[in-house]
Scaffold this motif. Structure first.
Motif, PDB file in Angstrom:
ATOM      1  N   GLN A  11       0.799  -1.227   0.000  1.00 21.13           N
ATOM      2  CA  GLN A  11       0.000   0.000   0.000  1.00 21.13           C
ATOM      3  C   GLN A  11       0.830   1.274   0.000  1.00 21.13           C
ATOM      4  O   GLN A  11       0.287   2.379  -0.015  1.00 21.13           O
ATOM      5  CB  GLN A  11      -1.004  -0.025   1.162  1.00 21.13           C
ATOM      6  CG  GLN A  11      -2.012  -1.169   0.986  1.00 21.13           C
ATOM      7  CD  GLN A  11      -3.151  -1.109   1.987  1.00 21.13           C
ATOM      8  OE1 GLN A  11      -3.538  -0.033   2.449  1.00 21.13           O
ATOM      9  NE2 GLN A  11      -3.687  -2.262   2.315  1.00 21.13           N
ATOM     10  N   GLU A  12       2.145   1.116   0.052  1.00 20.61           N
ATOM     11  CA  GLU A  12       3.007   2.284  -0.145  1.00 20.61           C
ATOM     12  C   GLU A  12       2.854   2.795  -1.578  1.00 20.61           C
ATOM     13  O   GLU A  12       3.162   3.936  -1.885  1.00 20.61           O
ATOM     14  CB  GLU A  12       4.471   1.897   0.082  1.00 20.61           C
ATOM     15  CG  GLU A  12       4.837   1.593   1.519  1.00 20.61           C
ATOM     16  CD  GLU A  12       5.191   2.855   2.295  1.00 20.61           C
ATOM     17  OE1 GLU A  12       5.722   3.793   1.682  1.00 20.61           O
ATOM     18  OE2 GLU A  12       4.910   2.887   3.499  1.00 20.61           O
ATOM     19  N   GLU A  29       0.854   4.174  -4.574  1.00 17.44           N
ATOM     20  CA  GLU A  29      -0.317   5.051  -4.581  1.00 17.44           C
ATOM     21  C   GLU A  29      -1.598   4.333  -5.000  1.00 17.44           C
ATOM     22  O   GLU A  29      -2.591   4.346  -4.281  1.00 17.44           O
ATOM     23  CB  GLU A  29      -0.009   6.219  -5.528  1.00 17.44           C
ATOM     24  CG  GLU A  29      -1.000   7.349  -5.459  1.00 17.44           C
ATOM     25  CD  GLU A  29      -0.891   8.226  -6.709  1.00 17.44           C
ATOM     26  OE1 GLU A  29       0.233   8.401  -7.209  1.00 17.44           O
ATOM     27  OE2 GLU A  29      -1.941   8.691  -7.169  1.00 17.44           O
ATOM     28  N   GLN A  30      -1.533   3.660  -6.150  1.00 23.77           N
ATOM     29  CA  GLN A  30      -2.751   3.006  -6.655  1.00 23.77           C
ATOM     30  C   GLN A  30      -3.240   1.930  -5.693  1.00 23.77           C
ATOM     31  O   GLN A  30      -4.446   1.754  -5.512  1.00 23.77           O
ATOM     32  CB  GLN A  30      -2.487   2.341  -8.024  1.00 23.77           C
ATOM     33  CG  GLN A  30      -2.228   3.316  -9.146  1.00 23.77           C
ATOM     34  CD  GLN A  30      -0.733   3.582  -9.328  1.00 23.77           C
ATOM     35  OE1 GLN A  30       0.053   3.352  -8.419  1.00 23.77           O
ATOM     36  NE2 GLN A  30      -0.362   4.098 -10.492  1.00 23.77           N
ATOM     37  N   ALA A  87      -2.996   1.767  -2.550  1.00 24.88           N
ATOM     38  CA  ALA A  87      -3.567   2.291  -1.306  1.00 24.88           C
ATOM     39  C   ALA A  87      -5.075   2.475  -1.450  1.00 24.88           C
ATOM     40  O   ALA A  87      -5.798   2.598  -0.466  1.00 24.88           O
ATOM     41  CB  ALA A  87      -2.886   3.599  -0.938  1.00 24.88           C
ATOM     42  N   ASP A  88      -5.551   2.478  -2.703  1.00 21.71           N
ATOM     43  CA  ASP A  88      -6.974   2.669  -2.975  1.00 21.71           C
ATOM     44  C   ASP A  88      -7.699   1.319  -2.910  1.00 21.71           C
ATOM     45  O   ASP A  88      -7.384   0.401  -3.676  1.00 21.71           O
ATOM     46  CB  ASP A  88      -7.101   3.289  -4.388  1.00 21.71           C
ATOM     47  CG  ASP A  88      -8.524   3.708  -4.686  1.00 21.71           C
ATOM     48  OD1 ASP A  88      -9.454   3.086  -4.132  1.00 21.71           O
ATOM     49  OD2 ASP A  88      -8.689   4.662  -5.465  1.00 21.71           O
TER      50      ASP A  88
END
Lengths: 334, 564
Positions: free
Chosen positions: B329-330, B332-333, B335-336
């Motif tokens: 989740q580091e 960007e995508q 993390a969504d």
């Protein structure tokens, strides 16, 4: 003579020292570290850190090197990270296996290579010559592991003539004194064990011996051709000396000089070739252990083994030079 | 040393050599005849046993140590399970604990004391009696380790489960042990530990002969802190109560065990076990085909059909593994949540399993196999639906897709992932279908891959898995999602707290609903896509009638049934 040997041995010291430094730097520059390899997929970063601390891998390189060399000079090669046993011990239990394998390979290569090369030279330009050149070319081109694999597949798995792997059938209850299994079998009169150990050596021996065989064939052929056309042979022939005597005393003996050198040099190659052969045949020698050491980045084993092999290689070279000296009076005079 | 002397000696040697070669050759022929006749006699003589009682199993490596307390690898445990027994065993074919050397046990009301009633008439292989004092000697041994022995690399399981030692009692879960009478032992803990009983089924906590431990200096891991050397005990003198006793260990070659004649239980057909060390999977298969071994573990999925066709037996363990696709989740995508859900919907697990995983593999709906406590029936499932995946991506603002790093290991075979390259290709193709461009990141398993995934944030989605050690939910979910990890790169304090709470509950029954809730939470939060529970397969020669497959590898060879 003794002085030459002494000088050569003295030169060995700085050479090995240089080698150890290069080796040390090279081994440590390999990506990753041994910790994750040791701990497997359940390793936590803390455990990895702990391992590095435990083995001193967190210290500066220069400090690590001097610690290592200090121990090495007292004969302490350290402990294998993977098996937690002293490197010297690991080595001692496996070296006889590799030596036995190398000996069989060498006997195969020399025993077949010299006659084949000689045969080719005697029939130069004819089909016998072409065949031997073709075969020896094939021997050099086919990679050891591939040949090992093919030999095993045909003669061990399909035909079942030879065992597939290992040094001895585990069902045989053999006594071991020297760890040279054939020798042990003969010594204890356990004929079954000696024969079984020999059968285990045939396929890996052939696989390992094929490249040296090919090289020996070619060198013998070239060397014999050169000697056959030399003046002294022509003179001998003119004197009416029998062909057999000429071949034996004049041609073969003189032609053997470069072949001897080649055989000596092959020994070093054989030991390195053992890495692949031993892997394919699950043969418990230093070759397979060295491969594992690379896989697990087992620093002490890698360093210790390569230094040891370097010493052997240097000594064999020295031996070749000495024997050269003995065989050829011209070298001695110089 | 004169030259002429050398030459003539050389000549003599040469002649002698020729004579020796000839003798050897003739001798060898005679020997082979001898050897054959001896073998025939041997076989005829052994006929009263009806079957060949020597069982040869291929191990993929040497054990790390013959002292299971100092081991954590499968090959060490395979050997120790034959030699040693614990207070607690494992129910045949399951992962659940059952009595073994302890006939029964009672837990105190506060959950801090366990009183074990021990089996009577059990002897260690060296003649030492197994009794309450022996039990306490073992517990005290672990607790009192010092120095190198405390390193996680040396005593992994005691470290992980009992936390502290005598010199750091504030962390320790173990407190003391008392021998109440000959066959009753009480173990006191400092805090509730619901997994205690199940943990004792691990080979690391097997009972070892106190006499032998002392005689062969089991705790004297010699050498220095930088370079520990195994003790004399761990190298060749292990003494337990199991059906087999140790004979010899020829490092790199084989380990031999023989039946312990005074074993308290059923001895079975197998009288001698030889573990041959064959590290190459192809060589293991070929050795089985050539009849040189009786069996081996982790048969490659590609080999199972071919072996079965030739009459060999393939047996699958009940899956106690999880193969997952981890999200970092580091990135960007990732993390969504929409993107994570989209990826979950894009994967056709059934296709993946049938194309790349061994027979017997089950599709995973959550992070634990159904045999583990806390398995939840009602979790969010992400069925294969590429259209929905595309919608979710569009919702997240990636209607044109995006490029994603995909890390996978090469040159390795794990029980939960026999062929990582194939799994990678399969999933990549499925993700490309929904518009995600894959940037392949292959890494050599050892030592690069784990470093990359667990050492820092420099990775994308990745393949990894887990094999359970014993039946404990924390061993699956707690290990992975109980604290921040570089693998997944997320902070979810609520989840961390719940897992800490569940671990602290002494009673398994009380734990169950909480773990069910946690499993549902995990599937909502979706830190990984659980892909499958692959079943590891074993291959055997046709003479093996049955083999006691166990999801946690608790396979003792006295239960093997042979037909010839």
């Amino acid at each position: 003579m003794l002085r030459t040997i002494g000088k050569r041995l003295a030169l060995l010291v700085p050479t090995l020292f240089g080698l150890s430094l290069l080796l040390f730097l090279w081994v440590r520059s390999l990506p990753g570290g041994p910790a994750t390899a040791l701990l497997g997929d359940k390793a936590t970063p803390e455990a990895v850190e702990q391992i590095n601390k435990l083995y001193g891998f967190d210290k500066p390189l220069i400090e690590q090197y001097f610690t290592y060399m200090g121990k090495l000079l007292t004969g302490d090669f350290g402990v294998s990270l993977r098996t937690a046993r002293p490197v010297v011990e690991e080595f001692a239990t496996r070296f006889p296996a590799t030596l036995e394998l190398t000996a069989v390979a060498l006997v195969f290569a020399v025993g077949l290579g010299i006659p084949l090369g000689y045969w080719a030279a005697r029939h130069v330009g004819k089909w016998q010559d072409h065949l031997s050149v073709f075969l020896s070319l094939g021997g050099v081109v086919v990679p050891v592991f591939f040949l090992a694999f093919i030999l095993k597949w045909i003669f061990a798995i399909q035909l079942g003539w030879f065992p597939t792997d290992g040094r001895q059938d585990p069902r045989i209850n053999a006594t071991h004194y020297t760890d040279f299994y054939i020798l042990d079998g003969l010594m204890t009169q356990e004929w079954d064990a000696a024969w079984d150990a020999f059968m285990h050596l045939v396929l890996p021996g052939i696989a390992l011996g094929t490249i040296p065989l090919a090289i020996i064939v070619r060198i013998t052929r070239a060397s014999v051709l050169e000697v056959v056309n030399a003046d002294f042979v022509r003179t001998a022939r003119a004197k009416g000396i029998s062909g057999q005597l000429i071949r034996k005393r004049y041609v073969l003996r003189n032609a053997m000089l470069p072949v001897t050198t080649t055989i000596g040099l092959q020994l070093g190659l054989l030991i390195s070739g053992a890495v692949l052969t031993e892997t394919v045949f699950a043969f418990n020698g230093i070759g397979r252990f060295l491969r594992d050491a690379i896989f697990y980045l087992d620093y002490p084993v890698l360093q210790g083994f390569i230094i040891f092999i370097a010493v052997i290689y240097s000594l064999v070279n020295l031996l070749v030079d000495v024997s050269y000296n003995l065989i050829d009076p011209r070298v001695r005079v110089q | 040393m004169t030259t002429s002397g050398q030459t003539s000696r050389g000549g003599r040697l040469k002649r002698r050599g020729a004579a020796l070669t000839a003798t050897l050759a003739i001798g060898a022929l005679a020997l082979s005849a001898c050897a054959e006749s001896q073998r025939e006699e041997g076989e005829a003589g052994g006929n009263d046993a009806a079957v060949d009682s020597t069982f040869i199993f291929a191990a993929s490596a040497d054990p790390a140590s013959l002292d299971p307390a100092f081991a954590s690898d499968g090959e060490s445990f395979r050997v120790s399970r034959q030699i040693f027994e614990g207070l607690i065993g494992v129910e045949a074919g399951s992962a659940d604990p059952e009595p073994l050397l302890a006939e029964s046990w009672e837990q105190s009301d506060d959950g801090l004391s366990y009183t074990f009633q021990l089996k009577e008439g059990v002897m260690f292989h060296d003649g030492t009696e197994f009794n309450a004092e022996a039990v306490c000697a073992n517990f005290d041994r672990w607790y009192n380790w010092e120095g190198v022995n405390q390193a996680k690399s040396v005593s992994y399981y005691y470290n992980s489960l009992f936390k502290g030692f005598a010199d750091s009692p504030e962390n320790a879960v173990y407190e003391s042990c008392s021998a109440d009478d000959e066959l009753t032992a009480t173990v006191n803990l400092t805090e509730p530990f619901a997994g205690f009983i199940a943990a004792l089924s691990l080979p690391s906590f097997a009972m070892q002969s106190p006499t032998a431990l002392e005689e062969f200096g089991a705790d004297e891991v010699s050498g220095t802190a930088e370079a520990p050397v195994l003790s004399e005990y761990a190298m060749g003198n292990p003494v337990g109560t199991g059906p087999f006793e140790f004979v010899s260990w020829d490092s790199g070659q084989q380990i031999e065990l023989t039946a312990y004649q005074d074993y308290w239980g059923e001895q079975g057909q197998v009288q001698d076990i030889i573990f041959r060390v064959i590290d190459d999977p192809t060589t293991r298969r070929q050795s089985l085909e050539a009849g040189d071994i009786d069996g081996y573990d982790l048969v490659a999925p590609a080999d199972t059909a071919a072996l079965e066709e030739k009459g060999f037996k393939i047996m699958a363990r009940d899956p106690f593994t999880i193969l997952y696709l981890g999200f970092n989740q580091e990135i960007e995508q990732l993390a969504d949540l929409n993107v994570r859900q989209a990826i979950a919907h894009a994967i056709d697990k059934d296709a993946l399993i049938s194309q790349t995983l061994p027979e017997g593999t089950k599709a995973a709906t959550q992070f634990i196999p159904d045999s583990v406590n806390g398995y939840a029936e009602d979790v969010a499932e992400y069925e294969y639906d590429p259209e929905k995946a595309k919608e979710l991506l569009a919702e997240a603002g990636y209607e044109d897709g995006f490029t994603l790093d995909f890390n996978y290991p090469t040159g390795v075979s794990r029980p939960y992932m026999p062929t990582p390259e194939q799994v990678f290709s399969n999933i990549s193709a499925q993700l490309e279908e929904v518009g995600i461009t894959i940037n392949p990141q292959p890494n050599k398993w050892s030592p690069d891959y784990l470093d990359r995934i667990q050492g820092g944030p420099d990775h994308g989605i990745h393949l990894l898995g887990w094999t359970g050690d014993y039946n404990d939910t924390d061993n699956f979910v707690g290990v992975h999602f109980g604290q921040p990890k570089a693998d997944f790169g997320f902070e979810n304090q609520e989840l961390f707290d719940k897992l800490t709470e569940a671990r602290g509950i002494a009673d398994v029954e009380e734990q169950t609903p909480l773990y069910q809730e946690i499993n549902a939470d995990i599937m909502d939060f979706l830190p990984v896509v659980p892909l499958a529970h692959p079943a590891p397969s074993l291959g055997f020669s046709p003479r093996v009638e049955s083999y006691p497959t166990s999801p946690v590898n608790d396979e003792v060879f006295n239960q093997i049934v042979l037909s010839e």
